[in-house]
Structures are given as structure tokens and as C-alpha cells.
Enzyme design. Structure first.
Site, mmCIF file in Angstrom:
data_model
loop_
_atom_site.group_PDB
_atom_site.id
_atom_site.type_symbol
_atom_site.label_atom_id
_atom_site.label_comp_id
_atom_site.label_asym_id
_atom_site.label_seq_id
_atom_site.Cartn_x
_atom_site.Cartn_y
_atom_site.Cartn_z
ATOM 1 N N GLN A 127 0.826 -1.212 0.000
ATOM 2 C CA GLN A 127 0.000 0.000 0.000
ATOM 3 C C GLN A 127 0.859 1.259 0.000
ATOM 4 O OE1 GLN A 127 -2.159 1.251 3.654
ATOM 5 N NE2 GLN A 127 -4.008 1.031 2.446
ATOM 6 N N GLY A 128 0.489 2.238 -0.814
ATOM 7 C CA GLY A 128 1.171 3.521 -0.851
ATOM 8 C C GLY A 128 0.204 4.651 -0.550
ATOM 9 N N TYR A 129 -0.117 4.817 0.712
ATOM 10 C CA TYR A 129 -1.033 5.887 1.135
ATOM 11 C C TYR A 129 -0.288 6.949 1.938
ATOM 12 C CZ TYR A 129 -5.618 3.874 -0.142
ATOM 13 O OH TYR A 129 -6.725 3.433 -0.818
ATOM 14 N N SER A 130 0.138 6.589 3.151
ATOM 15 C CA SER A 130 0.714 7.571 4.074
ATOM 16 C C SER A 130 2.005 8.172 3.534
ATOM 17 C CB SER A 130 0.986 6.924 5.435
ATOM 18 O OG SER A 130 -0.207 6.529 6.066
ATOM 19 N N GLU A 245 -10.383 -1.727 4.428
ATOM 20 C CA GLU A 245 -9.297 -1.846 5.386
ATOM 21 C C GLU A 245 -9.827 -1.783 6.809
ATOM 22 O OE1 GLU A 245 -4.820 -0.088 5.995
ATOM 23 O OE2 GLU A 245 -6.380 1.346 5.489
ATOM 24 N N ASN A 370 -7.386 6.109 15.817
ATOM 25 C CA ASN A 370 -8.712 5.981 16.425
ATOM 26 C C ASN A 370 -9.305 7.331 16.806
ATOM 27 O OD1 ASN A 370 -8.365 3.289 16.038
ATOM 28 N ND2 ASN A 370 -8.683 2.681 18.164
ATOM 29 N N GLU A 371 -8.443 8.328 17.020
ATOM 30 C CA GLU A 371 -8.962 9.679 17.261
ATOM 31 C C GLU A 371 -9.679 10.202 16.014
ATOM 32 O OE1 GLU A 371 -5.828 8.805 20.158
ATOM 33 O OE2 GLU A 371 -5.911 8.653 17.972
#
Length: 387
Positions: A127-130, A245, A370-371
Site C-alpha cells: 500500500q502507498g497511502y501515508s 481496510e 482511532n482519534e
């Protein structure tokens, strides 16, 4: 003509459970059971091949695309037996993320090109997200893709890409219009990791494993037909994938596995006879049961062809925080051994007390902290005003 696929859903849950249990006990390597850390492709290749050869590698995919076609109830049985026997995850981004996305939103050509090689394990996805300044605020990503003839030219950096050193392909978000608003001008791209200009740099974590990577792109040329959906409309595609996800990250399997390990430790340490411990264990067991019920609800939506809404964030919150609470209790039960990295000796045997704790630490962060998930629930489910 190939033989028709087995209709697993025609079996009763009890009969299907027996079939799955027999399959795992017969085929899964004993030395890979209850792995304390994420396994690399080199460890899991044989098991991946076994699943592929038996048609079991994609339990939730429709049978027409090579999956088992399991309905939600059967899928939960599959996961329960998988965890009960300590079956580790294969490299599964292609199975649980790219595959379902292409089945729903890809072109016929993309499905024909990519799905078969996911099933055989010939192609492994990461995965290439962040990015360094675009984690939870993913829409701030700056990796750029400029259209040049029949190719996009990609420049930028991704980080926290799980096991990218084993990946043959990456699905990634890129900015294709720098002048558009933050959540616009983003496209969803499929990239061959052997393309010139890509550098993968593993990162060592607190637990001592190189599970995550930085990935750098320097004038990487990607065919324009590798875009999923429309150009500049990748945010909607990404949200669909994030829903998959969050469904996966909220799966009860991590908590179920951790609870099983806690039960084992309680016996080894003698704490199983402690009424205070039993109260804490029972509370966590009820939390896992609630998680299982919530998971069934969301998997039923997917099975019925419904889109997952923002309320799936509740599942991610509950699943990862339950997992974390179990990890905390494992350390507490371990007493002094809870400060020792690696296996510790108890009267009844050996136990690695910190592995679950380590693995639980990032679970509330990856896939969107989670925030952030609580903000999604507050704004989009409960319609609470923003501050």
C-alpha cells in the site's frame, strides 16, 4: 470447461467448521503456528501456494473471480478456525484490498490482468497511502503524478508501507491536480514495483522487526491505463478501500488470537485460579464476542453488495482497542516477565509476553488513528457539531 466451484454456503456451519479445521490441521505448517510477529513472504510462500492450489486463498471473493464465495457467517467460521489454529496472515493486501476494489470498481481489463495473479501469488501487493506529512490527514498527500503522453510520471515518497520490500506491485494515491482542493485532484494508481526509479527502504520497529518501509519515487513512469476510476476522482476510490481496510482491521481475529494467548499464559503462570484475573478475562471475552457480532453485521453488508458507511469506523475502534486491552493484561499477568523481550520461562512452559503488546501498539494508529475514527463517527454518524 473447469469444474463448478464448491458451494461452501450449502453446508451447515458445523459441517463447514469441520472441513476448515481439517484443512488447517492437515496442511498448515506446524512451525508457523501462533507467530508472534508478521511473517515475511519467504516464510509464507509455501502456505500461499497451498491455499492457491486448493482455491482457498480468497475466501470472501465471489466464485466467478476465483474466490470461495463465503457468505458472512461462513467467513466468520473460517476466521475463527484460522485463529484457533494459529494460522498467520499471508501477504494479503491484494486479497483483502486490491481484489475487492477491482471487483467493484475496476475495468474488465484490470480484473483480467490483476486478479488471477493475486490468486496464484505471482504478484504481491503493498500500500502507498501515508506520507511523512500526510498520515491521518491523508488528503494532504504530495506525491505527484504528471501525465506525459501515455504515462504518468510519479515523484514523491510514501511511508509505513507494510512489507513493501516483498511487494511486486503497489496501489497508491497520487496528486494529479495541484490546484484542486485537498480532497480533489487525487488519483488512484497501480504501480509495478520493478519500474525504474523506485527505492524501498525498510524501517526497524520497536519490536525489532522490519515490517514497514519508506518508498521513494523518482521520475517513475506508470502507464495511464493503471489508474482505477477517473483521473482526479481517486479520493472516492480510496474511501471505498479504506472501508475494506477498516473492516479488516476491525476483524475479531486479532483479539481472538490474543485472548487465546492470554488464556494459555494464565494456565502457565497459575493466574487462571485468581478470581480477579477471571473477572478481567471474562470482561474481555465478552468484548470479543460483541466485536464478533458487530463484524458479522458489516460483513453481511458487503456480502449483500451494500457499500460500507462511515459507521464501519466503530468496528476499527472497537477491534483495535480490545486487542490493546488484551495485550495490556498479558503484560500484567506476566509480572516481572512482562519487562523481558523474547520468551520467558514459566513453571508450565515458555511464553513470549511482549509480542502481543508490541503488535497492539500501532493497531490504533494504522488505517487512520482511532482519534480520527471517533471524529468520523461523531460528524458523519452521530451528526455532532464540530468544535
Amino acid at each position: 470447461m473447469s469444474a463448478p466451484a464448491q458451494d461452501w454456503n450449502a453446508l451447515s456451519d458445523d459441517d463447514f467448521r469441520k472441513v476448515v479445521r481439517t484443512f488447517f490441521t492437515t496442511h498448515y505448517p506446524e512451525h508457523l503456528r501462533y507467530s508472534p510477529s508478521r511473517r515475511r513472504l519467504s516464510d509464507m510462500r509455501g502456505w500461499y501456494d497451498t491455499l492457491s492450489q486448493h482455491g482457498w486463498v480468497a475466501p470472501s471473493w465471489p466464485t466467478r473471480y476465483g474466490g470461495m464465495g463465503l457468505e458472512p457467517g461462513k467467513l466468520v467460521v473460517f476466521i475463527e478456525e484460522q485463529e484457533a489454529y494459529g494460522v498467520a496472515r499471508v501477504p494479503d493486501h491484494g486479497i483483502i484490498m486490491v481484489g475487492p476494489l477491482l471487483i467493484q470498481q475496476g475495468t474488465d481489463e484490470q480484473r483480467l490482468r490483476y486478479l488471477p495473479k493475486i490468486l496464484t501469488g505471482e504478484e504481491i501487493w503493498c500500500q502507498g497511502y501515508s506520507e511523512p506529512n500526510a498520515g491521518s490527514d491523508l488528503a494532504s498527500l504530495r506525491t505527484e503524478a504528471v501525465l506525459d503522453g501515455d504515462h504518468f510520471v510519479v515523484n514523491g515518497q510514501k511511508t509505513w508501507s507494510t512489507l513493501a520490500q516483498d511487494g511486486t506491485h503497489m496501489f497508491m494515491l497520487v496528486r494529479t491536480d495541484k490546484m484542486a482542493r485537498k480532497q480533489e485532484g487525487i488519483s488512484f494508481l497501480l504501480v509495478d514495483m520493478t519500474t525504474p526509479g523506485i527505492t524501498v527502504r525498510p524501517m526497524r520497529t520497536l519490536s525489532g522487526h522490519e515490517e514497514f518501509c519508506e518508498v521513494f519515487f523518482d521520475d517513475v513512469r506508470v502507464p495511464k491505463e493503471n489508474i482505477v476510476g477517473e483521473i482526479n476522482k481517486g479520493w472516492g476510490v480510496a474511501k471505498a478501500l479504506l472501508s475494506f481496510e477498516r473492516l479488516f482491521l476491525g476483524s475479531p481475529k486479532l483479539a481472538q488470537s490474543a485472548l487465546s494467548r492470554l488464556s494459555t499464559l494464565a494456565v502457565l503462570s497459575g493466574r487462571v485460579r485468581d478470581p480477579v484475573f477471571r473477572d478481567k478475562f471474562t470482561a474481555l471475552q465478552l468484548d470479543v464476542d460483541d466485536l464478533n457480532g458487530l463484524y458479522r453485521r458489516f460483513t453481511a453488508q458487503v456480502s449483500d453488495g451494500e457499500k460500507l458507511g462511515p459507521d464501519v469506523s466503530i468496528l476499527k475502534i472497537w477491534g483495535t482497542e480490545t486487542f490493546s486491552r488484551i495485550g495490556d493484561l498479558i503484560v500484567e499477568v506476566s509480572a516481572g516477565a512482562g519487562m523481558i523481550d523474547g520468551p520467558s520461562d514459566f513453571e508450565g512452559g515458555s511464553f513470549d509476553t511482549l509480542s502481543t503488546f508490541y503488535n497492539a501498539r500501532p493497531s490504533t494508529i494504522y488505517g487512520g488513528t482511532n482519534e480520527v475514527q471517533r471524529n468520523i463517527v461523531a460528524g458523519n454518524v452521530l451528526n455532532l457539531p464540530s468544535t
